[in-house]
Design a protein around this motif. Structure first.
Motif, PDB file in Angstrom:
ATOM      1  N   HIS A   1       0.816  -1.216   0.000  1.00  0.00           N
ATOM      2  CA  HIS A   1       0.000   0.000   0.000  1.00  0.00           C
ATOM      3  C   HIS A   1       0.857   1.277   0.000  1.00  0.00           C
ATOM      4  O   HIS A   1       0.524   2.263  -0.682  1.00  0.00           O
ATOM      5  CB  HIS A   1      -0.903  -0.043   1.239  1.00  0.00           C
TER       6      HIS A   1
ATOM      7  N   HIS B   1       1.086   4.344  -2.802  1.00  0.00           N
ATOM      8  CA  HIS B   1       0.874   5.786  -2.618  1.00  0.00           C
ATOM      9  C   HIS B   1       1.941   6.561  -3.392  1.00  0.00           C
ATOM     10  O   HIS B   1       1.650   7.559  -4.058  1.00  0.00           O
ATOM     11  CB  HIS B   1       0.936   6.169  -1.135  1.00  0.00           C
TER      12      HIS B   1
ATOM     13  N   SER C   1       0.323   9.760   5.530  1.00  0.00           N
ATOM     14  CA  SER C   1      -1.047   9.224   5.522  1.00  0.00           C
ATOM     15  C   SER C   1      -1.544   9.055   6.950  1.00  0.00           C
ATOM     16  O   SER C   1      -0.900   9.501   7.899  1.00  0.00           O
ATOM     17  CB  SER C   1      -1.068   7.889   4.778  1.00  0.00           C
TER      18      SER C   1
ATOM     19  N   ASP D   1      -6.869   6.966  -0.177  1.00  0.00           N
ATOM     20  CA  ASP D   1      -6.801   5.587  -0.675  1.00  0.00           C
ATOM     21  C   ASP D   1      -7.648   5.387  -1.941  1.00  0.00           C
ATOM     22  O   ASP D   1      -8.791   5.852  -2.024  1.00  0.00           O
ATOM     23  CB  ASP D   1      -7.249   4.627   0.434  1.00  0.00           C
TER      24      ASP D   1
HETATM   25 ZN    ZN Z   1      -3.280   5.001   2.335  1.00  0.00          ZN
END
Ligand code: ZN
Ligand code: KG4
Length: 344
Positions: A116, A120, A146, A313
Motif C-alpha cells: 500500500h 501511494h 497518511s 486511498d
Molecule cells: Zn493510504
C-alpha cells in the motif's frame, strides 16, 4: 523486465482501511477508478475495524462491477489482478485479498500483490486515459504522509525504495485526526482542520516542535501539548474552542507542516536530490501543497503533487503498481496472507 508489447488489462483492488476501491487500467492508463468510502466511521470518531471489514464485504462486488462498467471492460478481458496485501487493517485486507485470490482462481489469471505504501508513492505514475502526464525521473524523494504512516523515502526505481526517515510514534494523519478530536471536530479531522485553518491566524498560539534524530518524525508530543493547552484554556473559558476554532486549527496545522517541511528540506540537502514528491492522504492538505510550491520555487525543486483523487486511498495506485509488477514478472502466490504492519 517483461517486454511484452501487447496491452495488459489490470484490475486493481484496494481495501486496506475504510475505502473499498477498484480500478481498471490498460497498461499504466486509468480506464476507471471507483472509490466507495465508508461514512459510518464518522459517528465513532475513527475507523472501527470490525465495521470496516463488514462494509467491505457488502461493497466489494458492486465496486468491482462499477469499475468494469465504467472502463467498458469484461471480466474475461482482464489479464492480471492486483490487490493490496498490506499494510492496513487485517480484517479489511482479508476481504480484498480473498476476493482477488478467488477471482484469480476463477478467471485463471495471474495475481500480483501490492504494498500500500509503495502504491501511494507510485500513484505519480498513473497516466490519464487520454494524453500523457509528466512523471518523476529516478531517483526522487517522496514524503509519504497518511493516516498510518509518515516516511521520507528515496525512490530509486519503480520497485526499489530506501526509507531515509519515519515517524517514531504517531503518523501525521493521526496527528491531524486526534488533534481535530480535541478541537471537537468529526472524523476524519484532517480535511476539517485544513478547512477551518483557512480562516484562522497561524501565529495565534505556539506549540513546541519535537526534537527527533536525523530524518525521523514525532507527532505524539505535539498532540498532547494541544490537549493540555485546550484543557487549561477551557477551565477558564468553556467556550474557548468554539471562539478560537479557526486559530487553533491554523496554529496546530502550521506546527505540523513546519515539522514536515524542515525534514524534507534537510533530506533534499543531504541527498542532493531536487526531484521532490508527496503522497498519501495528508498530501491533500491545501496549505501543505501551497507551501511546497513556494519552497519548490525558492529551491528549484522539480515538484510532483498528486491529483486530489490519488492522495487518499484508491485502487488506481494499486493497478499502476500491478502493471509494473506484471511487466517485471513478479507474480504472487495464492498462499500468501495479508499483513497488517510493515514499511516498504
Ligand atoms: Zn493510504
Ligand atoms: O492515505 P489515506 O487515505 O489512508 C491511509 O493510508 O492512512 O490517509 C488518510 C489520512 C487521514 O488521517 C486524513 O485526516 C488525512 O489523510 N487527510 C488530510 C486531508 N485529507 C485527508 N489531512 C490534512 N488535510 C487534508 N486536506
Amino acid at each position: 523486465m517483461n517486454n511484452k508489447a501487447e496491452e495488459v488489462i489490470v484490475l486493481g483492488i484496494e481495501s486496506s482501511c475504510d475505502d473499498t476501491s477498484c480500478a481498471v487500467f490498460r497498461n499504466d492508463k486509468r480506464l476507471s477508478n471507483v472509490v466507495c468510502t465508508q461514512k459510518i466511521h464518522e459517528n465513532y470518531g475513527g475507523v472501527v475495524p470490525e465495521l470496516a471489514s463488514r462494509i467491505h464485504l457488502q461493497n466489494i462486488i458492486p465496486t468491482v462491477s462499477a469499475a468494469l462498467q465504467e472502463a467498458d471492460v469484461k471480466l474475461s478481458e482482464i489479464d492480471v489482478i492486483a490487490y493490496t496485501r498490506g499494510p492496513g487493517l487485517i480484517g479489511s485486507l482479508l476481504v480484498g485479498s480473498s476476493f482477488a485470490k478467488s477471482l484469480s482462481l476463477a478467471l485463471k489469471k495471474p495475481l500480483v500483490e501490492v504494498n500500500h505504501m509503495q502504491a501511494h508513492i507510485l500513484a505519480h505514475f498513473i497516466q490519464p486515459k487520454i494524453g500523457i502526464k509528466k512523471v518523476p525521473e529516478f531517483p526522487f524523494l517522496c514524503l509519504t504522509v497518511s493516516g498510518g504512516h509518515t516516511q521520507l523515502v528515496k525512490v530509486i526505481s519503480a520497485l526499489q525504495f530506501e526509507i531515509l526517515g519515519e515517524t517514531i510514534d504517531d503518523a501525521v494523519g493521526e496527528a491531524f485526526d486526534k488533534g481535530a478530536k480535541i478541537i471537537g471536530l468529526s472524523y476524519p479531522g484532517g480535511p476539517l482542520i485544513d478547512k477551518y485553518a483557512k480562516n484562522g491566524n497561524p501565529n495565534a498560539f505556539q506549540f513546541a516542535k519535537p526534537k527527533t534524530e536525523g530524518l525521523n518524525f514525532s507527532f505524539s508530543g505535539l498532540k498532547t501539548s494541544l490537549l493540555y493547552f485546550v484543557k487549561e484554556k477551557q477551565s477558564l473559558n468553556k467556550e474557548f474552542v468554539n471562539e478560537f476554532k479557526n486559530d487553533l486549527c491554523a496554529s496546530y496545522q502550521k506546527t505540523i507542516l513546519q515539522i514536515l517541511l524542515e525534514k524534507l528540506i534537510t533530506a533534499s540537502i543531504q541527498t542532493g536530490i531536487h526531484r521532490i514528491a508527496i503522497a498519501g492522504g495528508v498530501s491533500a492538505n491545501s496549505e501543505l501543497r501551497k507551501q511546497l510550491v513556494s519552497e519548490a520555487n525558492n529551491r528549484s525543486w522539480d515538484l510532483f503533487i498528486p491529483e486530489i483523487d490519488y492522495c487518499t486511498d484508491n485502487a488506481a495506485m494499486i493497478a499502476v503498481v500491478g502493471h509494473f509488477l506484471y511487466r517485471n514478472n513478479q507474480f504472487s502466490d495464492l498462499k500468501v496472507p495479508p499483513f497488517a504492519r510493515n514499511t516498504i
